[in-house]
Design an enzyme around this catalytic site. Structure first.
Site, short mmCIF file in Angstrom:
data_model
loop_
_atom_site.label_atom_id
_atom_site.label_comp_id
_atom_site.label_asym_id
_atom_site.label_seq_id
_atom_site.Cartn_x
_atom_site.Cartn_y
_atom_site.Cartn_z
CE LYS A 1 12.62 82.29 -3.64
NZ LYS A 1 11.56 82.96 -4.43
CE1 TYR B 1 16.07 85.15 -9.78
CE2 TYR B 1 13.78 85.81 -9.59
CZ TYR B 1 15.07 85.82 -9.11
OH TYR B 1 15.36 86.51 -7.97
CG HIS C 1 7.56 85.65 -7.16
ND1 HIS C 1 8.01 86.53 -6.20
CD2 HIS C 1 6.30 86.04 -7.47
CE1 HIS C 1 7.06 87.42 -5.95
NE2 HIS C 1 6.01 87.14 -6.70
#
Lengths: 242, 242
Positions: free
Chosen positions: A196, A151, A159
């Site tokens: 991601k 992060y 997120h």
């Protein structure tokens, strides 16, 4: 794919309160109280006062254990992962790690113990250290099929951006996911599906054995991101319709 | 990393003259003249008139052979790679491929011949086809350590954006570069060093053998890009100095 902030003020709040500063406050506070973490089995527990508990939560180290294990209501226990405990002990030098006899263990003893519990520990720790030193917040990544997630700041603001796989020639990656294309592709899809990016940290040893902390100076980290791509993207047909 | 156009008007020129249109003009012209390419050894040669030569150059198929091999000064020979010849014959259906007896070979004969010269041909062709169908210009990539390089338009307008590695479970990648981390890392560094991104096209078979053209329908392409990353990037210290 950039950071996905949670809410419109999150980025400004994060910028105003840099992670390096929070970690450095935690470090001072723990040094001042001569803090000790108890290593027992696979478990490392740290006692924290309320200021330290607040800093541990804001800097994302460990998990608070909510059922109070001490009579003192100002005290709170935190469960630390091996990488977290070793980082706080060996890199931040703000806690001591003690065994059940309450005697501080030196770094080599802790290294040896953690490696005996998990042979991948030296590689995982090298990767963890690498990201933490650059002020990334690093948390376990099991639920996304990685060793860690990273992060940009506290998870309440942003997120996680990266699913982190740790690999090495000696140790392979934990599940051999980088050797089989379909597994790699799965990992990339899974990361992409949760917005991601897959980050592979490859640890190369330069002659040093991984059985002592000298491994940390005798190894290096290469960083690659792997992302899905589409041949259609940015091609003439798409651009015409813009 | 986006496209690096060559000069300030290059992007506008490329947009005004889409690759799909040039290829389609080439296709019509070659069909009209019932063009044939001669397959001999590892070599495929196509005779072109001046209009076709111009279109072949603009659409980046083959290499002109400058020493004239015909008495007719309007004619020009082009040497085509196997993937190029097969694409023009089997996908664009604008040329016939003939043997030394000047008889057209059918697609299965050509497939079998090309595969016998290069066992990787089915995988290389699948990758080539995949990119060409999306209007990417695809050229040999040997000098950058890949099978191909891919351009958004003609190389006179834009630098190549991708170094393309082709891999498959059956065939591996041509040099096993994806199995050994240091080799992969080398490939990524090399690509990055010349401002290109490494693109891996992985060909998966779905039961079909690669010994006939049915392989093309019975296989799929997954696309991944691999790039260097730096833990420092976009972190708080950098942002403070902005």
């Amino acid at each position: 794919m950039g950071p996905r902030w949670k809410g419109k003020n999150a980025e400004a709040q994060a910028l105003a309160d840099p992670m390096s500063k929070i970690v450095s406050q935690l470090q001072s506070s723990l040094i001042q109280s001569d803090s000790r973490a108890l290593l027992s089995g696979n478990d490392t527990r740290l006692e924290a006062n309320s200021e330290q508990a607040n800093l541990l939560i804001r800097s994302c180290f460990g998990q608070p254990i909510w059922h109070s294990m001490t009579a003192d209501s100002d005290k709170q226990w935190f469960q630390l992962g091996f990488e977290e405990a070793f980082f706080m002990c060996y890199s931040l030098k703000c806690i001591k790690i003690v065994g059940e006899d309450n005697c501080p263990k030196n770094a080599e003893e802790v290294w040896h113990y953690m490696k005996s519990c998990n042979p991948s520990f030296p590689y995982l720790y090298k990767a963890y250290l690498h990201l933490r030193l650059k002020n990334w917040v690093v948390r376990p990544g099991l639920q996304y099929g990685g060793e860690f997630v990273a992060y940009r700041h506290h998870p309440s603001f942003v997120h996680s951006e990266f699913v982190v796989l740790v690999s090495s020639e000696e140790n392979g990656d934990a599940n051999g996911r980088l050797k089989v294309w379909s597994d790699l592709h799965c990992a990339v899809r899974l990361s992409g599906g949760v917005a991601k990016t897959l980050l592979v940290l490859h640890i190369s040893k330069h002659g040093e054995s991984d059985s002592s902390t000298s491994f940390l100076d005798g190894s290096s980290v290469d960083e690659l991101t792997i992302a899905r791509w589409s041949a259609e993207q940015s091609r003439e047909d798409l651009r015409k319709t813009k």
